[in-house]
Design an enzyme around this catalytic site. Structure first.
Site, PDB file in Angstrom:
ATOM      1  N   ARG A 110      94.239 156.757  55.651  1.00  9.35           N
ATOM      2  CA  ARG A 110      93.832 158.315  54.593  1.00  9.35           C
ATOM      3  C   ARG A 110      92.767 158.378  54.225  1.00  9.35           C
ATOM      4  NH1 ARG A 110      98.740 155.374  52.889  1.00  9.35           N
ATOM      5  NH2 ARG A 110     100.180 155.951  54.118  1.00  9.35           N
ATOM      6  N   GLU A 174      74.496 182.826  59.058  1.00  6.38           N
ATOM      7  CA  GLU A 174      75.023 182.487  58.043  1.00  6.38           C
ATOM      8  C   GLU A 174      73.992 182.234  57.098  1.00  6.38           C
ATOM      9  OE1 GLU A 174      78.443 181.720  57.691  1.00  6.38           O
ATOM     10  OE2 GLU A 174      79.005 180.705  59.611  1.00  6.38           O
ATOM     11  N   GLU A 226      89.210 176.754  47.290  1.00  5.96           N
ATOM     12  CA  GLU A 226      89.126 178.178  48.194  1.00  5.96           C
ATOM     13  C   GLU A 226      90.318 178.865  47.825  1.00  5.96           C
ATOM     14  OE1 GLU A 226      87.864 179.452  52.374  1.00  5.96           O
ATOM     15  OE2 GLU A 226      89.220 180.728  52.431  1.00  5.96           O
ATOM     16  N   HIS A 237      83.889 186.776  58.843  1.00  3.94           N
ATOM     17  CA  HIS A 237      84.912 185.255  59.342  1.00  3.94           C
ATOM     18  C   HIS A 237      86.524 185.613  60.212  1.00  3.94           C
ATOM     19  CE1 HIS A 237      81.416 182.804  58.018  1.00  3.94           C
ATOM     20  NE2 HIS A 237      81.758 181.445  58.738  1.00  3.94           N
ATOM     21  N   HIS A 253      79.850 180.681  66.656  1.00  2.00           N
ATOM     22  CA  HIS A 253      80.741 180.905  65.765  1.00  2.00           C
ATOM     23  C   HIS A 253      79.107 181.964  64.709  1.00  2.00           C
ATOM     24  CE1 HIS A 253      82.831 180.491  62.134  1.00  2.00           C
ATOM     25  NE2 HIS A 253      81.059 180.278  61.379  1.00  2.00           N
TER      26      HIS A 253
HETATM   27  N1  GLY Z   1      81.614 177.728  55.567  1.00  2.00           N
HETATM   28  C1  GLY Z   1      82.547 177.873  54.379  1.00  2.00           C
HETATM   29  C2  GLY Z   1      82.791 177.491  53.795  1.00  2.00           C
HETATM   30  O1  GLY Z   1      82.923 176.623  53.769  1.00  2.00           O
HETATM   31  O2  GLY Z   1      83.643 178.070  52.295  1.00  2.00           O
END
Ligand code: GLY
Length: 345
Positions: A110, A174, A226, A237, A253
């Site tokens: 875990r 990036e 997020e 993305h 990517h």
């Molecule tokens: N690669 C985008 C993030 O880490 O939120």
């Protein structure tokens, strides 16, 4: 109605440092004698001596190997090696290794400690920071995973000396993204110092990587899971992942993200979400670094299926990020996939 609030916020201090310099990794790793190591095959070929006498699992560094089967192999490695709950997994490699290693570390008992030692530009500026871990599953990119923050990130820019040009450019996509969404001065600097960047001037690279990590750390601090501002890091993305998938991962990517940024902003221009200047300047920098801005879809149905299966999509539609101006971004949710289809076909 009775409510019991389970307040989990700040119960565990997940803070960590991103350590950046050059030529320090060997010394640092000597402090991880008891750790388990995950090394990507390319890194192992170049820097095998780093792993001498260490418990090391060598992972094939390819998107196809970024799979749940590979995670199981890493879990077996940890189990068979007697890793306990207080054990540490050190992932040394690019984004695939870091994402996969972090995910295995999040699952084993875990959650055990893990440390990120990114060795590619892309993993230094993005994937090693922020705790997103995961693998590709069935037809989609990174669609199973967990948030599991590393205990530390060690960025040794000496690793960049052995990076091939393609992989270096993969990371630059990036880097460009950070400028496009957050910082117009940084964006302009990338154009001005293009010659030094391409020549891999170590001082310039260290500055650039530090700046990207600083921006990313700010975002993650504000929005680890997020729910808000971190969505902006997904600029390029939505299209990018569909491109990668449609190409059978022949498109790496960063290259998918580069084309994705351009296509998303072109779509944004049409729909009124971004300015002509933003599209023009983005186009200029992508041309300067030699990125493709167009992508010829191989299988339209599979492409749009991948687009619709994007992690950021919900029942209302897609979420797409736009650099409305250079240095400024927004995300728009509920965009119908058919609208994107009409734009692209
Ligand atoms: N690669 C985008 C993030 O880490 O939120």
């Amino acid at each position: 109605m009775r409510k019991i609030h389970v307040d989990l916020e700040k119960q565990v201090d997940e803070s960590y440092d991103i350590n950046l310099s050059s030529g320090f990794i060997e010394d640092t790793l000597s402090h991880y004698e008891d750790a388990f190591f995950l090394a990507d095959s390319t890194v192992y070929a170049f820097y095998g001596e780093l792993f001498q006498g260490r418990r090391t699992f060598v992972l094939e560094a390819s998107e196809k190997a970024k799979s749940i089967e590979s995670v199981i192999s890493v879990l077996e490695f940890l189990h068979d090696g007697g890793c306990r709950r207080d054990g540490t997994l050190v992932a040394v490699g690019g984004g695939i290794t870091g994402d996969l290693g972090g995910f295995a570390a999040s699952l084993y008992m875990r959650g055990i400690n893990y440390v990120q030692v990114p060795t590619t530009l892309l993993s230094m500026v993005d994937s090693s920071v922020g705790g997103k871990t995961g693998v590709n599953f069935l037809t989609s990119k990174n669609n199973i995973g967990a948030f599991h923050q590393p205990k530390a990130v060690y960025i040794d820019t000496d690793f960049l000396k052995t990076l091939d040009d393609d992989e270096f450019l993969n990371g630059m996509a990036e880097v460009v993204k950070y400028g496009a969404i957050f910082d117009a001065d940084f964006f302009d600097m990338l154009l001005e110092k293009k010659a030094e960047v391409i020549a891999r001037n170590q001082d310039v690279l260290l500055e650039i990587i530090t700046e990207c990590c600083r921006m990313k750390a700010e975002v993650v601090k504000e929005d680890e899971k997020e729910q808000g501002v971190r969505k902006l890091l997904n600029f390029g993305h939505t299209f990018g992942h569909a491109i990668e998938t449609d190409s059978g991962f022949a498109v790496k990517h960063g290259f998918g993200v580069a084309t994705g940024m351009y296509l998303e902003n072109m779509f944004g221009l049409k729909e009124g979400y971004c300015s002509e200047d933003s599209v023009k300047r983005l186009s200029e920098i992508l041309d300067a670094y030699g990125f493709d801005k167009e992508y010829k879809i191989k299988d339209k149905d599979a492409f749009f299926a991948a687009l619709s299966a994007d992690k950021k999509a919900d029942k209302k539609g897609l979420t797409v990020v736009f650099a409305s101006e250079i240095g400024k971004a927004e995300w728009v949710s509920g965009i119908k996939a058919d609208l994107v289809k009409d734009f692209y076909c």
